[in-house]
Design an enzyme around this catalytic site. Sequence first.
Site, mmCIF file in Angstrom:
data_model
loop_
_atom_site.group_PDB
_atom_site.id
_atom_site.type_symbol
_atom_site.label_atom_id
_atom_site.label_comp_id
_atom_site.label_asym_id
_atom_site.label_seq_id
_atom_site.Cartn_x
_atom_site.Cartn_y
_atom_site.Cartn_z
ATOM 1 C CG ASP A 20 39.573 24.022 74.718
ATOM 2 O OD1 ASP A 20 38.861 23.404 73.897
ATOM 3 O OD2 ASP A 20 40.618 23.551 75.195
ATOM 4 N N GLY A 64 28.005 17.887 78.470
ATOM 5 C CA GLY A 64 29.418 18.096 78.205
ATOM 6 C C GLY A 64 29.754 18.318 76.751
ATOM 7 C CB THR A 87 42.528 15.967 72.551
ATOM 8 O OG1 THR A 87 41.836 15.694 73.765
ATOM 9 C CG2 THR A 87 43.192 14.699 72.024
ATOM 10 C CE LYS A 102 42.760 20.513 74.929
ATOM 11 N NZ LYS A 102 41.455 20.851 75.551
#
Length: 287
Positions: free
Chosen positions: A107, A251, A66, A70
């Site tokens: 992601d 989210g 996280t 990244k």
Amino acid sequence: MSDRTHRHAAVLGHPVAHSLSPVLHRAAYHALGLPDSQYGLHDVDEPELEAFLTTLGPEWAGLSLTMPLKQVALRCVDVVEPLAEAVGAVNTVLLQPGGLKVGANTDVYGLVQALREATPRPASGGHTLGVIVGGGATAASAVAALGELGVHRPRVLVRSIGRAGTVLRAAASMGVEPELVTLGSDRATGLLREAEIVISTVPGGASATLAPLVAEMSLDPAQVLVDVVYEGWPTPLPTQWLASGGSVAPGYLMLLHQACEQVRLFTGRQAPVEVMRAALLAAIAGS
């Protein structure tokens, strides 16, 4: 993650104590009958990542990354998969036999699955108006996700066009042609009013500044807003979007589905999506 070795995984970041990745992965390993598999949490900042990676032995299957790791991870792994290189972000490190470290990105997969789950009707390629709010690494993943759904000319709303290099580089790598539009302009407001899909990648504070614009709109339930922020959910923008008549995807959907893909990569087994969803919702309700 074989039954003999590779039983360790973890999430890294700074700060990282708030991460819900352990909830998701531990629920998955339990449901998959991998009780010896461990998933930890380590506070690691950018200068510490490369040294941390050198400590990992053959019992490790992979890592979830996280913020703020990244981008720096691109320089700390041995191989970067093409998608991660294109979007300029590694959120998954796979530990291969022999110690090879592969940087990957789940992601984009998470966003694609979130959009497929949340959108009342499927995107119809060039006929779908897709709008992305924000210009950072997550926005680059959003460009890739819309491109995978056939939306090759998204509009990207940014505060400073000069700082949208990450999005432009990602788009060029994937054959996507975004239009950059300055946030706060009449053009940006009009795009939000007309969009069929909006992906918001901005933090809660920025979300609050956008909510008043949406308050003046009359939206249709077929207009979907996906907000990638799950901390402090719902933030002001999705709250107002819903009040104005649109539909909202929470989210946590991106978080859920990107973790499902990580579980598959770490274990070689299909992730138990609904088990992970239930665990995540329980954790969010508890917090």
